[in-house]
Enzyme design. Structure first.
Site, short mmCIF file in Angstrom:
data_model
loop_
_atom_site.label_atom_id
_atom_site.label_comp_id
_atom_site.label_asym_id
_atom_site.label_seq_id
_atom_site.Cartn_x
_atom_site.Cartn_y
_atom_site.Cartn_z
N LYS A 1 0.82 -1.23 0.00
CA LYS A 1 0.00 0.00 0.00
C LYS A 1 0.85 1.27 0.00
O LYS A 1 0.34 2.36 -0.29
CB LYS A 1 -0.97 0.01 1.18
CG LYS A 1 -0.35 0.02 2.55
CD LYS A 1 -1.47 0.00 3.60
CE LYS A 1 -0.91 -0.07 5.01
NZ LYS A 1 -2.00 -0.11 6.01
N VAL B 1 -4.81 -4.11 -0.51
CA VAL B 1 -5.54 -5.36 -0.70
C VAL B 1 -6.89 -5.25 0.00
O VAL B 1 -6.96 -4.89 1.18
CB VAL B 1 -4.75 -6.56 -0.14
CG1 VAL B 1 -5.54 -7.86 -0.34
CG2 VAL B 1 -3.39 -6.66 -0.81
N GLU C 1 11.83 -0.71 24.07
CA GLU C 1 12.70 0.08 23.20
C GLU C 1 12.17 1.50 23.04
O GLU C 1 12.94 2.47 23.03
CB GLU C 1 12.85 -0.60 21.84
CG GLU C 1 13.64 -1.89 21.92
CD GLU C 1 14.09 -2.41 20.57
OE1 GLU C 1 15.23 -2.86 20.45
OE2 GLU C 1 13.27 -2.37 19.62
N ASP D 1 3.93 -12.05 10.16
CA ASP D 1 3.00 -11.96 11.29
C ASP D 1 1.75 -12.82 11.11
O ASP D 1 1.09 -13.15 12.09
CB ASP D 1 2.56 -10.50 11.49
CG ASP D 1 3.69 -9.61 11.98
OD1 ASP D 1 4.71 -10.16 12.42
OD2 ASP D 1 3.55 -8.37 11.90
#
Length: 396
Positions: free
Chosen positions: A39, A82, A170, A297
């Site tokens: 995208k 998508v 972090e 993922d």
């Protein structure tokens, strides 16, 4: 009718980019038509996003133009979103067209997992993209500016980070480094600024070496971070968070880093999924469709103990390499290669000059670990873009 197989890769994250680059290298011209869909027209380095989110680095350093990585004569790049995946029809519906495929690689990346906690979706920030970290950085600076006009509003200077996993820790390290500079810039007393890290699990950095976790928490505590471990967020509101203990923390800035789930498009496509993640076979293919591979993922791979591997950049990169190998092997009718995760270690940064890690079984902390973190980042940039990309990113 063309007999050249069509390969469509959805997503230019770690897995998708490595798949595309390996195909680009291994395939002969006209051996397959490869299309990469993303995208954005750039690939962003997810493990770097905590720095621009806190304002300690430029967002541009966390992204790489896709056109700089791929050979347009071997890979077609389509910038689009998508909308739907139709595996039975071998089609992908985009917002502005349709793609047909013979082989599909789904590497769409994950979404923030809120575990059904009310208000997180609506009122908390997420470190998930270049645009989201820009928003966080600008929002943080705006809170300091607003406080100068409304000095009674201490909630402007109270920052809540939900989740003490890698991203949360972090980000806190970078934020704690940034706060003194913002205080100086806006002439704010540093003692008024509060940073809370809230984690439902019994420890920060769950699954990490306890000795290193203790070191990390001490480093961050010395920087002014208050930890609330084994404490769940019950609700997020426009005024802050309500904890399971009943305590309320008033804050204008809640950043949620508490979990990732797979992409909902995968569930909507009819794949058998658990929190948006699909169990794949040893060749990274779905059990329902041999011509569909899922990486990153959205994939679910079990370790030797039967527990899912956490979705990390390291595993996605290795999946991309294996996925590309198997696509080439499928086209050439050659044996496939089983995916075996080679855990090279993990390093978590704690701000400037500080980190903890386990690399090749050896514990690292402090400046040594921070240097290793830089080397890991450099290695990845070299993998995808060679010396020229390292030079462009100012790593030499």
């Amino acid at each position: 009718m063309s007999t050249v197989p069509r390969i469509v890769i959805l997503g230019a994250g770690y897995g998708g980019v490595l798949t595309a680059l390996r195909l680009q290298k291994e395939l002969n011209y006209n051996e397959a038509n490869v299309t990469l869909v993303n995208k954005h027209d750039y690939h962003y380095i997810t493990t770097h996003l905590h720095m621009p989110a806190a304002g300690t680095d430029n967002p541009e350093n966390a992204r790489v133009s896709i056109s700089k990585l791929i050979d347009e004569f071997k890979i077609d790049f389509v910038k689009s979103t998508v909308v739907q995946i139709k595996p039975q029809e071998k089609k992908v519906i985009l917002e502005d067209g349709t793609l047909s495929y013979d082989y599909l690689v789904i590497g769409l990346g994950g979404e923030s997992e809120t575990f059904g906690i009310p208000g997180l979706q609506e009122f908390a920030f997420n470190i998930r993209s270049i645009n989201s970290v820009r928003l966080i950085r600008e929002h943080i600076e705006y809170q300091f500016a607003k406080f100068k006009r409304e000095p009674e509003r201490k909630d402007y200077l109270t920052f809540v980070v939900g989740g003490a996993g890698f991203t949360g820790i972090e980000f806190i390290g970078e934020l704690a480094d940034r706060i003194p500079k913002l205080c100086k810039e806006f002439d704010v007393d540093p003692s008024l600024v509060k940073i809370y890290n809230i984690e439902a699990a019994p420890t920060a950095l769950p699954g990490f070496d306890p000795e290193l976790v203790e070191y990390a928490m001490q480093v961050l505590a010395d920087k002014g971070v208050t930890f609330k471990i084994a404490t769940a967020i019950k609700e997020c509101t426009p005024e802050g968070v309500i904890l399971a203990s009943g305590e309320t923390i008033k804050s204008s800035t809640v950043v949620w880093t508490g979990g990732i789930r797979g992409n909902r498009l995968v569930e909507q496509a009819g794949f058998e999924a658990m929190r948006g993640r699909v169990k794949v076979d040893s060749y990274l293919r779905t059990e329902q469709y041999e011509n569909v591979s899922i990486i990153g993922d959205c994939s679910l791979i079990l370790n030797e103990q039967g527990r899912p591997y956490p979705p990390t950049a390291q595993i996605a990169m290795q999946q991309g390499v294996t996925c590309a190998y198997n696509l080439v092997a499928s086209i050439r009718n050659q044996p496939l290669r089983e995916f075996k995760f080679d855990n090279k270690g993990v390093v978590a940064s704690l701000g400037k000059g500080e980190a903890i890690g386990i690399v090749f079984g050896k514990k690292l902390k402090g400046g040594t670990a921070a240097m290793m973190k830089k080397l890991i980042d450099m290695r990845y940039l070299y993998m995808i873009g060679g010396i020229s990309l390292l030079l462009r990113k100012g790593k030499f």
